[in-house]
Write a protein that holds these residues in place. Structure first.
Motif, short mmCIF file in Angstrom:
data_model
loop_
_atom_site.label_atom_id
_atom_site.label_comp_id
_atom_site.label_asym_id
_atom_site.label_seq_id
_atom_site.Cartn_x
_atom_site.Cartn_y
_atom_site.Cartn_z
N LEU A 13 0.85 -1.19 0.00
CA LEU A 13 0.00 0.00 0.00
C LEU A 13 0.89 1.25 0.00
O LEU A 13 1.67 1.45 0.93
N ILE A 14 0.79 2.02 -1.06
CA ILE A 14 1.54 3.28 -1.16
C ILE A 14 0.62 4.40 -0.71
O ILE A 14 -0.34 4.76 -1.40
N ASP A 57 1.78 10.48 1.81
CA ASP A 57 2.48 10.79 3.06
C ASP A 57 1.87 12.01 3.74
O ASP A 57 1.41 12.96 3.09
N GLU A 58 1.87 11.98 5.06
CA GLU A 58 1.28 13.05 5.85
C GLU A 58 1.97 14.39 5.61
O GLU A 58 1.32 15.44 5.62
N SER A 59 3.28 14.37 5.37
CA SER A 59 4.01 15.62 5.17
C SER A 59 3.68 16.29 3.86
O SER A 59 3.96 17.48 3.70
N LEU A 60 3.07 15.58 2.90
CA LEU A 60 2.78 16.14 1.58
C LEU A 60 1.29 16.12 1.25
O LEU A 60 0.92 16.36 0.10
N GLU A 61 0.44 15.86 2.23
CA GLU A 61 -0.99 15.74 1.92
C GLU A 61 -1.62 17.09 1.56
O GLU A 61 -2.66 17.13 0.92
N ASP A 62 -0.97 18.20 1.93
CA ASP A 62 -1.50 19.50 1.56
C ASP A 62 -1.21 19.85 0.10
O ASP A 62 -1.87 20.70 -0.48
N SER A 63 -0.23 19.19 -0.49
CA SER A 63 0.13 19.41 -1.89
C SER A 63 -0.26 18.18 -2.70
O SER A 63 0.37 17.12 -2.57
N ASP A 99 1.06 12.98 -5.25
CA ASP A 99 0.87 12.03 -6.35
C ASP A 99 2.19 11.72 -7.06
O ASP A 99 2.42 10.58 -7.49
N SER A 100 3.04 12.70 -7.21
CA SER A 100 4.35 12.47 -7.84
C SER A 100 5.18 11.51 -7.01
O SER A 100 5.86 10.61 -7.56
N ARG A 101 5.14 11.67 -5.70
CA ARG A 101 5.88 10.76 -4.83
C ARG A 101 5.31 9.35 -4.91
O ARG A 101 6.07 8.36 -4.97
N SER A 102 3.98 9.22 -4.92
CA SER A 102 3.37 7.89 -5.01
C SER A 102 3.71 7.22 -6.33
O SER A 102 4.01 6.01 -6.37
N ALA A 150 6.34 7.78 -8.27
CA ALA A 150 7.75 7.41 -8.30
C ALA A 150 8.01 6.17 -7.47
O ALA A 150 8.78 5.27 -7.88
N THR A 151 7.38 6.07 -6.32
CA THR A 151 7.54 4.87 -5.49
C THR A 151 7.01 3.63 -6.19
O THR A 151 7.62 2.55 -6.14
N LEU A 152 5.88 3.76 -6.87
CA LEU A 152 5.30 2.64 -7.60
C LEU A 152 6.24 2.13 -8.69
O LEU A 152 6.47 0.91 -8.82
N LEU A 153 6.81 3.03 -9.47
CA LEU A 153 7.71 2.62 -10.54
C LEU A 153 8.98 1.98 -10.01
O LEU A 153 9.47 0.98 -10.56
N LEU A 154 9.52 2.51 -8.92
CA LEU A 154 10.73 1.91 -8.34
C LEU A 154 10.47 0.51 -7.80
O LEU A 154 11.27 -0.42 -8.01
N ILE A 155 9.33 0.33 -7.14
CA ILE A 155 9.02 -0.99 -6.58
C ILE A 155 8.81 -2.00 -7.70
O ILE A 155 9.30 -3.15 -7.63
N ARG A 156 8.11 -1.62 -8.74
CA ARG A 156 7.89 -2.55 -9.85
C ARG A 156 9.20 -2.92 -10.55
O ARG A 156 9.41 -4.07 -10.94
N ASP A 157 10.09 -1.97 -10.68
CA ASP A 157 11.36 -2.26 -11.32
C ASP A 157 12.22 -3.20 -10.47
O ASP A 157 12.84 -4.14 -10.99
N ILE A 158 12.23 -2.97 -9.17
CA ILE A 158 13.00 -3.85 -8.29
C ILE A 158 12.39 -5.24 -8.28
O ILE A 158 13.11 -6.27 -8.31
N GLN A 159 11.08 -5.35 -8.27
CA GLN A 159 10.43 -6.66 -8.28
C GLN A 159 10.71 -7.42 -9.57
O GLN A 159 10.92 -8.64 -9.56
#
Length: 930
Positions: free
Chosen positions: A720-721, A724-730, A735-738, A740-749
């Motif tokens: 579950l991505i 983050d609480e620190s970026l919920e106002d933006s 969404d950019s952070r989510s 980027a995390t999704l693409l990195l996890i898929r590539d590592i997998q």
């Protein structure tokens, strides 16, 4: 001069005043001082050694010393003077002279006052002590006389000033009747002259030569009246503070000298009147116009031969058009006409200024959204957030069936900015009007401006502040709404940020308040989607108004029917529950088959719109034989949370209720481990009480590949991505952070795929081995399931096109829930139960639970088979379709089903052992019609 006199004069210094004896009752006589010639004579005699009496005083040496002393005193006396003081006024003081006004004395024997010095002649037998005391008394009397003389001078000047003012006023007032009197005498004389002319024999001499005065006296009075009326106010205003009645009034009201003058107070009152009352300027301009026309016409009547009514009309024409006075003849008429035209130009200039200011103010009011909204049965939205666009879209779709509605938005933003942002949505509102107003929901005047008491629903959006501040603001808005004197016609839907603050808002608002906790809804939905792949798309269809949604309605013709008959009574809807009137309107989802509808009960259905369904006759259905397969048991799972949410403690409690014992929850974020434990404890979570899951903490940044490489990403069943609480106002950064995390996890997998441990995945898929759609979503290209929290709908396109992850569009789903509850607040009870960890829930089941491969059945038959599993089948998704179909049409038409199909159901949530025993009992029943 005698010797005794010389000795007495020598013994008295020049600076000492001679005072009368205490025994003497009459004023002292002035003593003459020596003149300059006498002093010179005395000095010469002393130098010549003149004779005198015998004794010590006749001694030449003594005489010389005495004369030297006399000369020294005389020199000191004249050294302090700039001129020779007259001798008849006595000795002059040896100090700085102070000039005072010298009052006239009626008594010639009274001592003369000059400053602080009093010179008096004393009798020869008076002593020096008595002279000194009397001098002090006379000095004090001189000071008092000086003060009295000053006050007397001021009173004299004030009296002269008032006298002049009275004389001026009397002259102005008496001149008018005197002029009238003179004119009357002239008229009488002219009349006598005319009579004499008639009696005269030589009538031809006077015939036609008699002047015609007409109403000369009346015209003169009119002229004097105009002049007096024009100049008298200026004189009155100028000398307003000097009038005796005003002074007496000031003294009676105890107004001291520091009080503001009356003229300034009058000017201030006029200024305040123009500032407070909006029509004061217009009224002042109107009276000025009337005054100009009235007194201008009176002046024209006085200087011309026109009648009074004609003069008034001419005055109006001069005021309205300044060029109409050009044809005037005569000095008097021209002067008056020019004056009226000048005043008319000034008045019209002021009128144009007032009109221009009024138009500008009205346009500015319209531009800034200050005007009042006159609407009824509208939906009022208080606040502004990123969810507003999706909310407006859903409300517009809901109002499509009635030809559109009215939505009013009240926010602390500029009206033009709000309208520009709404115009950028690029969405057809289908007849719905959106009205924006600038204001604060905390101010009652702004709430009344948007007709809050006449709205059928009020939606309070969460602000961009943190959770506690946003909920505190929502609480203040609810308090403002409860303070509306007219009362609220509709219900209030409040978007909350933290579930812990929900009870306080409900306590303040009472029964009118419906709360939707955004984070709680999204957190529970993400967990359900992680355990049930593809559920996010189904919830998106049900919560939105574009497809099928929940409706509650009363159908009297269904009274007396059992629920199993009601279930197949709607060809265009799927009944899901009953609103039981006997239980105070409680909604019973998935009730028993034998429950019989009573009077007042309402039916909860899933339909396309509230006017698209109605009950019909019961169709013919058959129960038939079907596989008696119970739900597979739960297996331990391994789940990863990337990011930190403020309600992550509630998500852990939901996982504790859903997961099997032995499950692991890995938490990967940038929050230090000690701080995590503190936040979880503050949120009400006791980690030691968790029985089914074990928490594993890892610290790192989810967008740094080096940190993600340290995690066993290939072993997780679900990831579950979180936003983050620190970026919920933006929204964009989150969404950019989510992404980027999704693409990195898929590539590592994908690089670790040959070494992937598939035990957990195989155990999870064992119960759904025949469903290709579920298998595809679970494996997700031979990788674990990834659920991403997306805030912006534009990011959804990037995720959906890549087909590498499932997602939860949090802002849009919350907007859909708000819109649905705004249309019908009863739906909130339904959503609360379906999102809860206990009770009924929405889930996806494989087709092998209900039919055999290639079996031909209608949708009603599958619904009946689902009732044998204590479930309500609401839709299906075929193996090759892209999305599920909720509330399918033509439910009575049979079709062939494949074993790879899946069905969307509302399950009662019974455990597998009870369900298995229930299915065994059902298997003993023979095949037959329902």
């Amino acid at each position: 001069m005698s010797k005794s006199n010389e000795e007495e004069e020598d013994s008295l210094p020049p600076n000492q005043n001679t005072k009368p004896s205490s025994s003497s009752q009459r004023p002292p006589l002035l003593t003459k001082s020596k003149t300059l010639n006498e002093l010179r004579t005395t000095t010469a005699a002393a130098a010549g050694g003149g004779g005198g009496p015998s004794g010590a005083e006749t001694n030449p040496l003594f005489s010389t010393v005495r004369r030297m002393k006399t000369l020294q005193n005389s020199a000191s006396y004249f050294s302090d003077r700039d001129y020779v003081y007259p001798s008849f006024l006595g000795a002059y003081p040896n100090r700085t002279r102070v000039n005072h006004v010298k009052p006239r004395s009626a008594n010639p024997d009274r001592p003369t006052v000059d400053g602080d010095v009093i010179s008096a002649a004393s009798p020869e037998n008076s002593s020096r002590d008595s002279d000194s005391e009397t001098g002090k008394l006379l000095v004090s009397s001189a000071s008092q006389a000086s003060l009295v003389s000053q006050l007397g001078g001021r009173r004299t000047r004030g009296f002269n000033h008032s006298l002049i003012l009275y004389l001026l006023s009397f002259t102005c007032i008496s001149s008018v009747p005197y002029a009238a009197y003179l004119q009357n005498r002239v008229a009488k004389l002219q009349e006598e002259k005319s009579n004499l002319c008639r009696l005269c024999v030589d009538n031809h001499i006077f015939n036609g030569s008699t002047p015609h005065f007409g109403n000369a006296n009346v015209r003169a009075v009119a002229l004097y009246t105009v002049v007096f009326t024009i100049f008298m106010p200026f004189m009155f205003y100028k000398y307003l503070d000097c009038l005796p009645p005003i002074k007496r009034l000031s003294k009676s009201t105890k107004i001291n000298k520091e009080e503001v003058p009356l003229k300034k107070r009058v000017a201030y009152m006029v200024d305040v009147c123009f500032s407070i009352y909006p029509y004061a300027k217009l009224l002042a301009l109107f009276f000025a116009t009337i005054f100009l026309i009235g007194f201008g016409g009176l002046a024209l009547y006085a200087v011309s031969e026109s009648s009074f009514t004609e003069a008034l009309w001419l005055a109006w024409t001069f005021v309205a058009d300044s060029g109409n006075h050009a044809d005037r003849v005569g000095t008097g008429p021209r002067i008056v006409s020019v004056s009226i035209s000048s005043g008319g130009m000034l008045i019209f200039a002021m009128m144009l200024g007032l009109i221009s200011d009024a138009i500008s103010e009205k346009m500015d009011s319209l531009r800034k959204g200050k005007s009042e909204v006159i609407e009824r049965d509208h939906i009022l939205i208080l606040g502004w957030s990123d969810k507003l666009g999706s909310l407006l879209k859903q409300l517009a779709i809901a109002n499509k069936s009635i030809g559109g509605g009215v939505i009013v938005v009240l926010a602390e933003r500029d009206k033009e900015e709000m309208e520009i942002d709404i115009g950028k949505l690029e969405f057809d509102f289908m007849g719905t009007s959106v009205i924006c107003r600038s204001g604060s929901p905390l101010i009652l005047a702004d709430l009344k401006k948007v007709s809050v008491s006449k709205a059928r629903a009020i939606i309070v959006l969460a602000s961009h502040e943190n959770a506690d501040q946003s909920d505190a603001r929502a609480l203040r808005v609810v308090l403002s709404l409860t303070g509306v004197k007219e009362g609220l016609r509709g219900h209030v839907v409040v978007e909350m940020s933290d579930i812990d603050n929900e009870p306080l808002v409900k306590l303040v608002g009472g029964d009118l308040i419906e709360t939707v906790v955004a984070h709680d809804v999204i957190g529970r939905l993400m967990i359900k989607c992680a355990l049930q792949p593809g559920l996010a798309q189904i919830w998106e269809d049900i919560l939105g108004f574009e497809n099928a949604e929940f409706y509650i309605k009363r159908w009297p013709e269904l009274d007396g029917l059992r629920f199993k008959d009601v279930l197949i009574s709607f060809p265009d809807a799927v009944p899901c529950g009953i609103k039981v009137a006997a239980k105070g309107g409680k909604i019973d989802i998935n009730p028993d088959d034998d429950y019989e509808l009573k009077e007042g009960d309402e039916v909860l259905v899933i339909a396309e719109d509230d006017d698209t369904y109605a009950p019909d006759h019961l169709p013919e259905v058959r129960k038939g034989l079907f596989p008696k397969i119970a739900d597979p048991p739960k297996y331990p799972e391994k789940i990863l949370f990337c990011g930190w949410r403020r309600d992550i403690d509630d998500m852990i409690m939901v996982l504790e209720a859903f997961l099997a014992p032995g499950s692991q929850l890995w938490m990967f974020n940038e929050v230090p481990e000690k701080e995590r434990e503190k936040k979880l404890t503050d949120g009400g979570l006791d980690v030691s009480t968790l029985e089914n899951i074990k928490l594993v903490h890892r610290e790192g940044n989810a967008v740094i590949r080096r940190h993600l490489d340290s995690l066993p990403l290939e072993t997780f069943d679900s990831i579950l991505i979180l936003a983050d609480e620190s970026l919920e106002d933006s929204v964009v950064q989150a969404d950019s952070r989510s992404l980027a995390t999704l693409l990195l996890i898929r590539d590592i997998q994908s690089k670790r795929l040959p070494h992937k441990d598939t035990k957990s995945t195989n155990s999870r898929i064992s119960g759904f081995c025949h469903s290709s759609w579920i298998r595809e979503m679970q494996q997700a290209s031979d990788k674990s399931i990834i659920i991403s929290e997306i805030l912006d709908s534009r990011t959804r396109n990037l995720v959906s096109v890549s087909r590498i992850s499932d997602y939860v569009l949090s802002n849009e789903l919350v907007s859909m829930a708000l819109a649905m509850v705004a249309e019908d607040k009863q739906i909130n009870r339904v959503l609360e139960e379906l999102f809860a960890e206990e009770g009924n829930e929405m889930c996806i089941k494989p087709a092998e639970f209900y039919l055999f491969d290639q079996e031909e059945l209608c949708f009603y038959d599958i619904m009946i088979r689902g009732r044998q599993r204590q479930e309500i089948v609401i839709g299906y998704r075929t193996a090759n379709a892209e999305c599920a179909i909720i509330n399918p049409p033509q439910k009575s038409e049979p079709r062939k089903w494949a074993i790879d199909d899946a069905f969307v159901v509302i399950s009662s949530g019974v455990n597998s052992s009870l369900q298995e025993s229930y299915l065994v009992n059902l298997a003993k029943e023979s095949e037959g019609s329902y």
